[in-house]
Scaffold this active site. Structure first.
Site, PDB file in Angstrom:
ATOM      1  N   SER A 111       0.878  -1.329   0.080  1.00 47.19           N
ATOM      2  CA  SER A 111       0.134  -0.147   0.096  1.00 47.19           C
ATOM      3  C   SER A 111       0.913   1.071   0.064  1.00 47.19           C
ATOM      4  O   SER A 111       1.830   1.566  -1.054  1.00 47.19           O
ATOM      5  CB  SER A 111      -0.935   0.028   1.221  1.00 47.19           C
ATOM      6  OG  SER A 111      -1.956   0.912   1.071  1.00 47.19           O
ATOM      7  N   GLU A 203      -2.127  -2.719  -7.803  1.00 47.66           N
ATOM      8  CA  GLU A 203      -3.532  -3.159  -6.741  1.00 47.66           C
ATOM      9  C   GLU A 203      -4.044  -1.851  -6.263  1.00 47.66           C
ATOM     10  O   GLU A 203      -3.432  -0.837  -6.284  1.00 47.66           O
ATOM     11  CB  GLU A 203      -3.186  -4.154  -5.576  1.00 47.66           C
ATOM     12  CG  GLU A 203      -2.127  -3.805  -4.668  1.00 47.66           C
ATOM     13  CD  GLU A 203      -2.886  -2.834  -3.726  1.00 47.66           C
ATOM     14  OE1 GLU A 203      -4.074  -2.920  -3.323  1.00 47.66           O
ATOM     15  OE2 GLU A 203      -1.934  -1.930  -3.115  1.00 47.66           O
ATOM     16  N   HIS A 273      -4.729  -5.422  -1.100  1.00 44.08           N
ATOM     17  CA  HIS A 273      -5.726  -5.119   0.077  1.00 44.08           C
ATOM     18  C   HIS A 273      -6.667  -6.419   0.016  1.00 44.08           C
ATOM     19  O   HIS A 273      -8.107  -5.984  -0.106  1.00 44.08           O
ATOM     20  CB  HIS A 273      -6.374  -3.726   0.087  1.00 44.08           C
ATOM     21  CG  HIS A 273      -5.424  -2.674   0.163  1.00 44.08           C
ATOM     22  ND1 HIS A 273      -4.524  -1.990  -0.822  1.00 44.08           N
ATOM     23  CD2 HIS A 273      -5.514  -1.868   1.247  1.00 44.08           C
ATOM     24  CE1 HIS A 273      -3.957  -1.057  -0.168  1.00 44.08           C
ATOM     25  NE2 HIS A 273      -4.473  -1.043   1.126  1.00 44.08           N
TER      26      HIS A 273
END
Length: 300
Positions: A111, A203, A273
């Site tokens: 992330s 992602e 995630h």
């Protein structure tokens, strides 16, 4: 560019847990501490854990100092970022990687940690895109085991079922990437990555569909896909739409933007995630094979 691989961990080695972004309390780290200790590793808790500066885990100066200490401490063999959110990019240019380049160690996270992955990749050092302490309790056993294998230098490969929207083919190249929003935000900076001949992983979480299109178009206009060897798409999780629908889901947006390219594309890869967030060696050569029935990913 020759990529250097940090040393594999051994039982008794020390892992430092720090936060580079959002705040976190020590109680939230307990599952991660127990996990590492179960693997025979020792844990050092960074000074940022428990600090608070609005949403951040301490001020920029405090987070910088904590990460710098872990970078420079020869006894620390891996740095595990406690959580994402936002804030890593605020400290990236304050860090001194001189000693780290002489004695590389694993930097782990996903992330918001994409800022570190990309910055360190440009220095020629491998990193691990993997689960973080805040997520351990909700991660699958496969996700936990994949990180353990990668940290201890064990052979790791993935075989998953293929989905109908995949673009078939085979490719070999160094794996790079991370969170799409972060890659987009790093464009034009010293942390932006070169994708020529490489395999890109992306992602994202909680983005509006039109913004996914905007980001993909910007990467395209910056040449990210012109000489790409292959694309792996992880979780595009909890996407949002406006009252007037965009008209495509995240996967359809990606296929639309990349329609003119012939490289293989994998969707629904277990990383990002999602609870089944498998560890990925960024900076390592990977072989990707996509058929109508399965996807095989093998790391050198």
């Amino acid at each position: 560019m020759k990529i250097q691989q940090p040393k594999s961990l051994q039982r008794g080695d020390i892992v430092a847990i720090v936060t580079t972004a959002r705040k976190i309390d020590k109680e939230d780290l307990q599952p991660a501490i127990e996990l590492l200790e179960g693997w025979g590793l020792n844990v050092v808790i960074g000074k940022t854990i428990g600090l608070e500066d609005n949403q951040f885990g301490g001020t920029d100066a405090q987070r910088t100092a904590d990460f710098q200490e872990a970078l420079d401490d020869d006894s620390v063999k891996a740095i595990w970022c406690a959580r994402g959110g936002y804030g890593t990019v605020r400290i990236i240019d304050r860090l001194d990687f001189t000693k780290f380049l002489q004695h590389p160690k694993w930097v782990i996270g996903f992330s918001d940690v994409t800022a570190l992955h990309s910055h360190i990749h440009n220095m020629g050092i491998e990193t691990l895109h993997a689960i973080m302490p805040i997520t351990v309790k909700g991660n699958t056993p496969q996700a936990l085991t994949s990180l353990q294998k990668d940290l201890f230098g064990l052979k790791n490969s993935y075989k998953i079922p293929s989905v109908g929207i995949n673009k078939l083919g085979a490719a070999t190249g160094v794996l790079v990437g991370g969170n799409l929003s972060m890659l987009y935000s790093l464009l034009g900076s010293v942390s932006a990555i070169e994708t020529k001949g490489k395999i890109l992983f992306i992602e994202d979480l909680d983005e509006y569909l039109y913004h996914v299109d905007r980001m993909m178009m910007n990467l395209k206009r910056n040449g990210y896909f012109d000489n790409l060897a292959g694309l792996i798409v992880g979780g595009m999780t909890k996407m949002n739409d406006n009252e007037i629908p965009f008209g495509k889901n995240a996967e359809e947006i990606i296929l639309d933007v990349l329609a003119e390219y012939s490289f293989p594309i994998v969707f629904n890869f277990p990383a990002g995630h999602v609870s089944d967030n498998r560890s990925l060696h960024f900076g390592r050569k990977v072989t990707l094979a996509v058929t109508a029935t399965e996807v095989q990913v093998d790391f050198d």
